[in-house]
Design a protein around this motif. Structure first.
Motif, PDB file in Angstrom:
ATOM      1  N   MET A 192       0.821  -1.224   0.000  1.00  0.00           N
ATOM      2  CA  MET A 192       0.000   0.000   0.000  1.00  0.00           C
ATOM      3  C   MET A 192       0.851   1.269   0.000  1.00  0.00           C
ATOM      4  N   ASP A 193       0.295   2.340  -0.569  1.00  0.00           N
ATOM      5  CA  ASP A 193       0.876   3.680  -0.405  1.00  0.00           C
ATOM      6  C   ASP A 193       0.345   4.226   0.907  1.00  0.00           C
ATOM      7  N   VAL A 194       1.267   4.654   1.773  1.00  0.00           N
ATOM      8  CA  VAL A 194       0.856   5.070   3.114  1.00  0.00           C
ATOM      9  C   VAL A 194       1.407   6.452   3.415  1.00  0.00           C
ATOM     10  N   ILE A 195       0.598   7.283   4.066  1.00  0.00           N
ATOM     11  CA  ILE A 195       1.117   8.546   4.623  1.00  0.00           C
ATOM     12  C   ILE A 195       0.868   8.515   6.126  1.00  0.00           C
ATOM     13  N   ILE A 196       1.935   8.758   6.906  1.00  0.00           N
ATOM     14  CA  ILE A 196       1.790   8.836   8.374  1.00  0.00           C
ATOM     15  C   ILE A 196       1.760  10.307   8.751  1.00  0.00           C
ATOM     16  N   LEU A 197       0.774  10.688   9.559  1.00  0.00           N
ATOM     17  CA  LEU A 197       0.666  12.078  10.009  1.00  0.00           C
ATOM     18  C   LEU A 197       0.893  12.137  11.506  1.00  0.00           C
ATOM     19  N   GLU A 198       1.849  12.967  11.933  1.00  0.00           N
ATOM     20  CA  GLU A 198       2.184  13.076  13.356  1.00  0.00           C
ATOM     21  C   GLU A 198       2.127  14.552  13.755  1.00  0.00           C
ATOM     22  N   LYS A 199       1.355  14.844  14.788  1.00  0.00           N
ATOM     23  CA  LYS A 199       1.185  16.267  15.129  1.00  0.00           C
ATOM     24  C   LYS A 199       2.389  16.853  15.875  1.00  0.00           C
ATOM     25  N   MET A 200       3.186  15.998  16.516  1.00  0.00           N
ATOM     26  CA  MET A 200       4.325  16.509  17.271  1.00  0.00           C
ATOM     27  C   MET A 200       5.550  16.605  16.341  1.00  0.00           C
ATOM     28  N   PRO A 201       6.619  17.298  16.798  1.00  0.00           N
ATOM     29  CA  PRO A 201       7.800  17.390  15.921  1.00  0.00           C
ATOM     30  C   PRO A 201       8.596  16.100  15.848  1.00  0.00           C
ATOM     31  N   ILE A 202       8.324  15.155  16.736  1.00  0.00           N
ATOM     32  CA  ILE A 202       9.041  13.873  16.675  1.00  0.00           C
ATOM     33  C   ILE A 202       8.051  12.716  16.780  1.00  0.00           C
ATOM     34  N   ALA A 203       8.521  11.530  16.355  1.00  0.00           N
ATOM     35  CA  ALA A 203       7.673  10.336  16.443  1.00  0.00           C
ATOM     36  C   ALA A 203       7.725   9.763  17.859  1.00  0.00           C
TER      37      ALA A 203
END
Ligand code: FAD
Ligand code: SIN
Length: 580
Positions: A156-167
């Motif tokens: 799959m093509d995946v986009i991960i969205l993270e609201k903080m500056p780090i994971a």
């Protein structure tokens, strides 16, 4: 041409090439101008700033000009500033794992200031525009990273969205380990355990209100998930015991080091190596509704908003342990409690699912962790007790089985004078668990060369304290704790090798057992019990796995097992939608 002329010509040409290379290289290197520059970064509690003075290409002075984080984190921030000034550069200065957000934020602020000193007036900002993908994963904690990796492996093509500056979210802080039964690691270490026993322990721990199907799914997939993580390079080779577990099944890195930051580092590297699109500082604010199906997300970034249309969305945003408003609305008695959680654990997704009539479960089941340092909100892992520590009150006495579950131990501490107690252990326990070295480095331990000196430092009755430790050591020897019923297998060693250590601790909000209602395929359910098409959820954002009380080590199992399942099931759904 004469031979000497040919040699001279060759030397001339070579010198010219060398000069050209030198000039080109020099012109490429950014020149740090002399002067004073300011730079911004993002700390744990918001923006922080530094001011640097540069001379002859070096940082000769630096100061933290604003920071909102705790005093504890500020100390680490200052350490970074001191190191940079000492070296004259940020090269070779790394973030400190005990205060990752803050120290990374300080380093970002330095980079920002250096960019300005180098003539770049602003750090390059990424601005995103509307786009589409197969699967959006919201949240780059353990559940989100696991889901994204699995979906990527499924093509799959995946986009991960993270609201903080780090994971990493709360997963960064996980210390004690990951529970799993019938694993290859347990077998290698000769530890006997069974899925049946693990299921039973989890149900008892959760006071039998857990969803048994979710518990069975977690347990039965735990061993394969450990192998999956091992294959990716996660070290889970040390196995210990945490409260409520009949057998040793808490997996962690060699020597008993903290599990979470290591797990995140390995999974995030995998994500980057596989070229998965991961976007930091990208906060999801809502889901796109297309005739009752989830068809994407709305994203907010510092540079503007945009939307992503997708065939499926996986919510992996973690719990709401850092949102006192929601906490108190479900459990008013937790008003004023501290939290062990990172500041992004705010339960954002609970609002989004309302549009789809999404259901929630066990919302009032909120766990406190009993051994958290007051004010500093630093959790001391349960593994310290698992490896032999005891709890002592201000009368110098034990007051319960230290291996009782968290709810029981938290209540017992709140009944003691001062509503806190001392976690006490010896050098033997310290040597058995690397995580303790981190506490020592942070200066969190009170040390006594003998029990008497420790009692004096803690201002407790030395005679009673020595008696209590002796009684406990007798119980270890007999394999029977007549006073409080701590099991023989929960007393691995006596407290007898100096120096001796203590930490003052009390309960703080730790885990939100309730959350979005899912089935065993991680599909999100609506209030009629039907699946919301295109919507999946995994990790602490969901409810039902842990019932009324989560056992130590069970969350990291939950997030990796269900994260992986979410990746697979969302991929299957995308394939079906594409075939339609
Ligand atoms: P998280 O790891 O919290 O990740 C969620 C991510 O989603 C975060 O990065 C967050 O910023 C992001 N996010 C949230 N909202 C949005 C939004 N609107 N848009 C985009 N991104 C968003 N459990 C164990 O089993 N063993 C342990 O040893 C252990 N130790 C712990 C120690 C501490 C101090 C704490 C706090 C917890 C511990 N736990 C432990 C519990 C466990 O760490 C968590 O339950 C688990 O890591 C949660 O994982 P997650 O992926 O669901 O959420
Ligand atoms: C701890 O290490 O005590 C925390 C473990 C957990 O929350 O599961």
């Amino acid at each position: 041409m004469k031979k000497s002329n040919i040699i001279a010509t060759i030397i001339f040409i070579l010198l010219s090439i060398a000069c050209i290379i030198a000039i080109t290289t020099c012109s490429k290197a950014p020149t740090i101008q002399d002067g004073t520059w300011s730079g911004d970064g993002e700390g744990f509690k918001g923006k922080l700033s530094v001011e640097i003075t540069t001379k002859d290409g070096k940082i000769v002075d630096a100061e933290l000009t604003s920071i909102q984080d705790s005093d504890f984190a500020k100390e680490y921030a200052q350490q970074i500033v001191n190191q940079v000034v000492e070296k004259g550069t940020i090269k070779g200065v790394d973030a400190i794992s005990s205060a990752t957000y803050t120290t990374k934020g300080v380093l970002d602020a330095f980079k920002n200031a250096i960019d300005k000193a180098s003539g770049k007036n602003d750090t390059p900002k990424v601005s995103y525009s509307d786009t589409e993908t197969d699967i959006v994963v919201i949240g780059a904690g353990g559940a989100g990273l696991s889901a994204a990796l699995e979906a990527n492996a499924d093509g799959m093509d995946v986009i991960i969205l993270e609201k903080m500056p780090i994971a990493g979210g709360n997963t960064n802080y996980a210390t004690g380990g990951l529970n799993a039964s019938e694993t290859s690691v347990q077998k290698k270490l000769g530890i006997e355990d069974s899925n049946e026993q693990y299921i039973q322990d989890t149900m008892i721990g959760g006071k039998n209100i857990n969803d048994p199907v979710l518990v069975e799914t977690m347990v039965e997939n735990s061993s394969d998930t450990v192998d999956w993580l091992l294959e990716m390079g996660v070290d889970l080779t040390d196995v210990g015991k945490m409260a409520g577990s009949t057998n040793s099944r808490t997996h962690r890195p060699a020597g008993g080091a903290a599990v979470g930051s290591h797990l995140v580092q390995v999974l995030e590297n995998q994500v980057k190596n596989r070229g998965i699109d991961i976007r930091y500082n990208n906060e999801v604010t809502g889901l796109i509704d297309q005739d009752g199906k989830v068809a994407g997300v709305i994203v907010e970034t510092p540079e503007g908003n945009y939307k992503i249309n997708s065939k499926a969305v996986i919510i992996a945003t973690g719990g709401f342990g850092a949102n006192p408003e929601i906490i108190v609305s479900y459990k008013p008695e937790l008003e004023g409690f501290g939290t062990t959680n990172h500041s992004g654990a705010t339960g954002d997704a609970l609002e989004w699912i309302k549009v789809f009539d999404g259901d929630v479960v066990d919302m009032e089941q909120i766990q406190t962790h009993p051994t958290v340092i007051p004010e500093k909100n630093i959790m001391i892992t349960e593994a310290v007790r698992g490896n032999g520590a005891i709890m002592i009150n201000r009368d110098g006495k034990r007051f319960g089985s230290e291996m009782a579950t968290r709810d029981v131990m938290s209540d017992a501490i709140l009944k003691q004078k001062g509503k806190t107690a001392f976690l006490v252990f010896d050098q033997g326990v310290r040597d058995s668990l690397k995580a303790i070295e981190g506490y020592a480095k942070q200066g969190l331990l009170t040390v006594g060369k003998d029990l008497k000196e420790l009692a004096e430092k803690l201002k407790i009755d030395a005679g009673e304290f020595e008696k209590s430790v002796k009684k406990y050591n007798d119980a270890v020897e007999k394999g029977l704790d007549e006073e409080f019923g701590r099991k023989a297998s929960e007393m691995p060693r006596k407290i007898e090798i100096g120096p001796f250590y203590a930490v003052e601790v009390g309960p703080a909000v730790h885990h939100t057992m309730g959350g979005i209602k899912i089935n065993a395929d991680t599909e999100v359910l609506n209030k009629d019990g039907n699946v919301i098409p295109g919507l999946y959820a995994a990790g602490e954002v969901t409810g039902g796995v842990h019932g009324a009380n989560r056992l130590g080590g069970n969350a990291v199992a939950d997030i990796t097992v269900f994260g992986k399942i979410a990746g697979d099931k969302a991929s299957e759904y995308v394939e079906i939608v594409e075939a339609e």
